[in-house]
Design an enzyme around this catalytic site. Structure first.
Site, PDB file in Angstrom:
ATOM      1  N   ASP A  27      -4.828  -5.645  -7.056  1.00 28.71           N
ATOM      2  CA  ASP A  27      -3.451  -5.251  -7.387  1.00 28.71           C
ATOM      3  C   ASP A  27      -2.438  -6.244  -6.816  1.00 28.71           C
ATOM      4  O   ASP A  27      -2.686  -6.888  -5.799  1.00 28.71           O
ATOM      5  CB  ASP A  27      -3.187  -3.847  -6.822  1.00 28.71           C
ATOM      6  N   HIS A  44      -1.129 -12.515 -13.596  1.00 26.51           N
ATOM      7  CA  HIS A  44      -2.463 -12.171 -14.108  1.00 26.51           C
ATOM      8  C   HIS A  44      -3.304 -13.440 -14.240  1.00 26.51           C
ATOM      9  O   HIS A  44      -4.482 -13.475 -13.876  1.00 26.51           O
ATOM     10  CB  HIS A  44      -2.366 -11.463 -15.461  1.00 26.51           C
ATOM     11  N   LEU A 138     -26.415 -11.215  -7.714  1.00 26.02           N
ATOM     12  CA  LEU A 138     -25.314 -10.257  -7.611  1.00 26.02           C
ATOM     13  C   LEU A 138     -25.141  -9.433  -8.889  1.00 26.02           C
ATOM     14  O   LEU A 138     -25.131  -9.980  -9.989  1.00 26.02           O
ATOM     15  CB  LEU A 138     -24.019 -11.047  -7.355  1.00 26.02           C
ATOM     16  N   ARG A 195      -8.318  -2.726  -1.357  1.00 23.29           N
ATOM     17  CA  ARG A 195      -7.200  -2.767  -2.298  1.00 23.29           C
ATOM     18  C   ARG A 195      -6.185  -3.776  -1.795  1.00 23.29           C
ATOM     19  O   ARG A 195      -5.705  -3.670  -0.658  1.00 23.29           O
ATOM     20  CB  ARG A 195      -6.530  -1.401  -2.462  1.00 23.29           C
ATOM     21  N   GLU A 214     -15.863   3.241   3.040  1.00 19.65           N
ATOM     22  CA  GLU A 214     -14.855   2.808   4.015  1.00 19.65           C
ATOM     23  C   GLU A 214     -13.726   2.093   3.264  1.00 19.65           C
ATOM     24  O   GLU A 214     -13.987   1.229   2.424  1.00 19.65           O
ATOM     25  CB  GLU A 214     -15.485   1.854   5.044  1.00 19.65           C
TER      26      GLU A 214
HETATM   27  C1  IPE Z   1      -4.726  -0.172 -10.336  1.00 18.41           C
HETATM   28  O1  IPE Z   1      -3.495  -0.826 -10.231  1.00 18.41           O
HETATM   29  C2  IPE Z   1      -5.499  -0.672 -11.511  1.00 18.41           C
HETATM   30  C3  IPE Z   1      -5.951  -2.057 -11.424  1.00 18.41           C
HETATM   31  C4  IPE Z   1      -5.814  -2.872 -10.430  1.00 18.41           C
HETATM   32  C5  IPE Z   1      -6.678  -2.522 -12.580  1.00 18.41           C
HETATM   33  P1  IPE Z   1      -2.163  -0.212 -10.854  1.00 18.41           P
HETATM   34  O2  IPE Z   1      -1.074  -1.177 -10.546  1.00 18.41           O
HETATM   35  O3  IPE Z   1      -2.366   0.149 -12.279  1.00 18.41           O
HETATM   36  O4  IPE Z   1      -2.000   1.141 -10.011  1.00 18.41           O
HETATM   37  P2  IPE Z   1      -0.717   1.986  -9.646  1.00 18.41           P
HETATM   38  O5  IPE Z   1       0.054   2.188 -10.929  1.00 18.41           O
HETATM   39  O6  IPE Z   1       0.062   1.200  -8.646  1.00 18.41           O
HETATM   40  O7  IPE Z   1      -1.258   3.251  -9.058  1.00 18.41           O
HETATM   41  C1  IPE Z   2      -2.901  -5.635 -11.072  1.00 24.31           C
HETATM   42  O1  IPE Z   2      -1.632  -6.137 -10.873  1.00 24.31           O
HETATM   43  C2  IPE Z   2      -3.455  -6.006 -12.420  1.00 24.31           C
HETATM   44  C3  IPE Z   2      -3.587  -4.883 -13.357  1.00 24.31           C
HETATM   45  C4  IPE Z   2      -3.313  -3.643 -13.073  1.00 24.31           C
HETATM   46  C5  IPE Z   2      -4.050  -5.190 -14.687  1.00 24.31           C
HETATM   47  P1  IPE Z   2      -0.337  -5.383 -11.380  1.00 24.31           P
HETATM   48  O2  IPE Z   2      -0.032  -5.860 -12.764  1.00 24.31           O
HETATM   49  O3  IPE Z   2      -0.471  -3.928 -11.229  1.00 24.31           O
HETATM   50  O4  IPE Z   2       0.745  -5.964 -10.368  1.00 24.31           O
HETATM   51  P2  IPE Z   2       1.888  -5.158  -9.620  1.00 24.31           P
HETATM   52  O5  IPE Z   2       1.230  -4.003  -8.917  1.00 24.31           O
HETATM   53  O6  IPE Z   2       2.837  -4.717 -10.669  1.00 24.31           O
HETATM   54  O7  IPE Z   2       2.462  -6.135  -8.655  1.00 24.31           O
HETATM   55 MG    MG Z   3      -0.094  -2.649  -9.683  1.00 22.64          MG
END
Ligand code: IPE
Ligand code: IPE
Ligand code: MG
Length: 258
Positions: A27, A44, A138, A195, A214
């Site tokens: 994330d 991304h 893996l 995370r 964990e």
């Molecule tokens: C979780 O991240 C999903 C992925 C990393 C693929 P999100 O950005 O979608 O989660 P929320 O909306 O912060 O909970």
């Molecule tokens: C995670 O990064 C990637 C996906 C959920 C696909 P985000 O796109 O959620 O990035 P933030 O959380 O908005 O920074």
């Molecule tokens: Mg996100």
């Protein structure tokens, strides 16, 4: 701070208890891009390098399994343009990386509702799984169009259908049979969950499988994640005491005094 690349990670973590299975919520791509004044998709794209480095490091550590949350059931709600970029990136990355992953003995699995992808992407996923199916290194699991609740509902429906066909006595349904109907049934549950991006939530990832995992949270945004951060997460993990609801055996003296 010690800086570790994928090449040194096994040496740095030598002697520590390693997780068998690591699960990662990747994330923070959007915030990474925003902080640089770039559009979200730049984050991304930059995140692909982090995936490559993590897979490389996991292979060097000889971890059994690595599960990456790439796209959630709820991410379909994002603007169409962002979803299209993500699908395109997924397709091109898979095309570019498949050969190298195969050479590195990586076995690929995709979990999630792939019926929501277009036909050509669905074919690529099946192809990648077939090509790597005999690999013994893996196990790399990509969770895409995936939600933990979706997966549990699918498993429950499968068991219900078997019962309705008279192939299963509902009284025999237990944790083992539900586990057997999940898409991760061939894997041990994750030992370590990571995370990135600073949020402290699970966001519908592996709900069943994380029961005793964990949890490690880091502020590092996904595009900045490197082998060094994996090393830090594993060092954190190695210091945890896992009890699974039981108790640690007490030293003999304290038992005698009681
Ligand atoms: C979780 O991240 C999903 C992925 C990393 C693929 P999100 O950005 O979608 O989660 P929320 O909306 O912060 O909970
Ligand atoms: C995670 O990064 C990637 C996906 C959920 C696909 P985000 O796109 O959620 O990035 P933030 O959380 O908005 O920074
Ligand atoms: Mg996100």
């Amino acid at each position: 701070m010690e800086i570790t690349g994928p090449e040194q990670i096994a040496e740095r973590l030598q002697g520590l208890r390693l997780p068998r299975h690591v699960a990662v919520v990747m994330d923070g791509n959007g915030r990474w891009a925003k902080s640089r004044g770039e559009p979200r998709h730049a984050g991304h794209r930059a995140g692909v390098r982090s995936v490559r480095e993590l897979v490389d490091a996991a292979g060097r550590l000889e971890l059994e399994a690595l599960t990456l949350f790439a796209f959630s059931s709820e991410n379909w709600r994002r603007p169409g343009a962002e979803v299209r970029v993500l699908m395109e990136l997924f397709r091109t990355t898979l095309d570019q990386e498949l050969q190298r992953l195969h050479e590195n003995d990586v076995r690929l699995h995709f979990i999630g509702d792939r019926r929501r992808f277009d036909r050509s992407l669905q074919r690529r996923l099946t192809h990648a799984e077939e090509v790597t199916s005999a690999n013994r290194g893996l196990q790399l699991v990509i969770a895409t169009s995936y939600g933990g609740r979706w997966e549990i509902v699918e498993a429950a429906r499968r068991l219900a259908e078997e019962a309705a066909r008279g192939e299963r006595d509902p009284a025999t349904i237990d944790e083992a049979s539900l586990h057997g109907a999940l898409s991760t049934t061939h894997l041990p549950d994750p030992d370590l969950f990571i995370r990135t991006g600073g949020e402290r939530r699970v966001s519908n990832f592996l709900l069943w499988q994380l029961a005793y995992t964990e949890l490690h949270f880091t502020e590092t945004l996904w595009p900045d994640f490197r082998a060094e951060h994996l090393a830090q997460a594993i060092e954190d993990f190695a210091g945890r005491e896992r009890r699974y609801g039981g108790v640690q055996p007490e030293p003999l003296e304290s038992v005698r005094d009681a």
